[in-house]
Design a protein around this motif. Structure first.
Motif, PDB file in Angstrom:
ATOM      1  N   GLY A  10       0.808  -1.202   0.000  1.00 29.05           N
ATOM      2  CA  GLY A  10       0.000   0.000   0.000  1.00 29.05           C
ATOM      3  C   GLY A  10       0.839   1.248   0.000  1.00 29.05           C
ATOM      4  O   GLY A  10       2.045   1.211  -0.248  1.00 29.05           O
ATOM      5  N   LEU A  11       0.171   2.354   0.289  1.00 31.68           N
ATOM      6  CA  LEU A  11       0.815   3.668   0.327  1.00 31.68           C
ATOM      7  C   LEU A  11       1.048   4.050   1.782  1.00 31.68           C
ATOM      8  O   LEU A  11       0.134   3.963   2.612  1.00 31.68           O
ATOM      9  CB  LEU A  11      -0.074   4.702  -0.353  1.00 31.68           C
ATOM     10  CG  LEU A  11       0.351   6.165  -0.261  1.00 31.68           C
ATOM     11  CD1 LEU A  11       1.669   6.380  -0.993  1.00 31.68           C
ATOM     12  CD2 LEU A  11      -0.738   7.066  -0.828  1.00 31.68           C
ATOM     13  N   VAL A  12       2.251   4.497   2.090  1.00 30.70           N
ATOM     14  CA  VAL A  12       2.586   4.889   3.448  1.00 30.70           C
ATOM     15  C   VAL A  12       3.507   6.101   3.390  1.00 30.70           C
ATOM     16  O   VAL A  12       4.266   6.274   2.430  1.00 30.70           O
ATOM     17  CB  VAL A  12       3.259   3.720   4.205  1.00 30.70           C
ATOM     18  CG1 VAL A  12       4.578   3.328   3.559  1.00 30.70           C
ATOM     19  CG2 VAL A  12       3.439   4.029   5.672  1.00 30.70           C
ATOM     20  N   GLN A  13       3.427   6.935   4.400  1.00 34.34           N
ATOM     21  CA  GLN A  13       4.288   8.113   4.467  1.00 34.34           C
ATOM     22  C   GLN A  13       5.689   7.731   4.929  1.00 34.34           C
ATOM     23  O   GLN A  13       5.864   6.712   5.630  1.00 34.34           O
ATOM     24  CB  GLN A  13       3.688   9.144   5.419  1.00 34.34           C
ATOM     25  CG  GLN A  13       2.400   9.760   4.930  1.00 34.34           C
ATOM     26  CD  GLN A  13       1.904  10.879   5.841  1.00 34.34           C
ATOM     27  OE1 GLN A  13       2.324  10.996   6.980  1.00 34.34           O
ATOM     28  NE2 GLN A  13       1.007  11.710   5.321  1.00 34.34           N
ATOM     29  N   PRO A  14       6.683   8.518   4.579  1.00 40.09           N
ATOM     30  CA  PRO A  14       8.040   8.257   5.075  1.00 40.09           C
ATOM     31  C   PRO A  14       8.048   8.172   6.599  1.00 40.09           C
ATOM     32  O   PRO A  14       7.393   8.973   7.277  1.00 40.09           O
ATOM     33  CB  PRO A  14       8.831   9.461   4.574  1.00 40.09           C
ATOM     34  CG  PRO A  14       8.102   9.890   3.335  1.00 40.09           C
ATOM     35  CD  PRO A  14       6.650   9.647   3.632  1.00 40.09           C
ATOM     36  N   GLY A  15       8.798   7.196   7.096  1.00 37.98           N
ATOM     37  CA  GLY A  15       8.836   6.955   8.531  1.00 37.98           C
ATOM     38  C   GLY A  15       7.772   5.996   9.029  1.00 37.98           C
ATOM     39  O   GLY A  15       7.821   5.571  10.187  1.00 37.98           O
ATOM     40  N   GLY A  16       6.847   5.649   8.172  1.00 39.47           N
ATOM     41  CA  GLY A  16       5.767   4.755   8.560  1.00 39.47           C
ATOM     42  C   GLY A  16       6.156   3.292   8.488  1.00 39.47           C
ATOM     43  O   GLY A  16       7.313   2.941   8.193  1.00 39.47           O
TER      44      GLY A  16
END
Length: 121
Positions: A10-16
């Motif tokens: 999926g899509l995740v933000q940096p650091g996630g």
């Protein structure tokens, strides 16, 4: 006769964080190597993490300390826990399993269909 199915991209933000799963089903007698590979656009497929079924685990230098491979042999499943994700981790992730369908069979190579991981803000 053997299916290997991935999930969890999926899509995740940096650091996630994300957790990938890969389950084998069908005629599975035993599994030796379980591994995760990835392929970014324009690049070759590369090994991310590998478990040999014993005590050995191998990681790409780029993911050491951030990714963890684990396996549940009772469920014929391998996991990839990905923490502190970076944009450069963006790729299609593939699982690989070396599976023996019968006791006296040889191990055969099976690949999952791939799951997209995108790290972006």
């Amino acid at each position: 006769q053997v299916q290997v199915v991935e999930s969890g991209g999926g899509l995740v933000q940096p650091g996630g964080s994300l957790r990938l799963s890969c389950a084998a089903s069908g005629r599975v007698f035993s599994i030796s190597i379980m591994a995760w590979y990835r392929q970014a656009p324009g690049k070759e497929r590369e090994l991310v993490a590998l478990s040999n079924g014993g005590s050995m685990e191998t990681y790409a230098d780029s993911v050491k300390g951030r990714f963890t491979i684990s396996r549940d042999n009772t469920k014929n499943t391998v996991y990839l826990q990905m923490n502190s994700l970076k944009p450069e981790d963006t790729a299609v992730y593939y699982c690989y399993e070396a599976i023996k369908s019968f006791r006296y069979d040889s191990f055969n190579n099976y690949w999952g269909q791939g799951t997209q991981v995108t790290v972006s803000s």
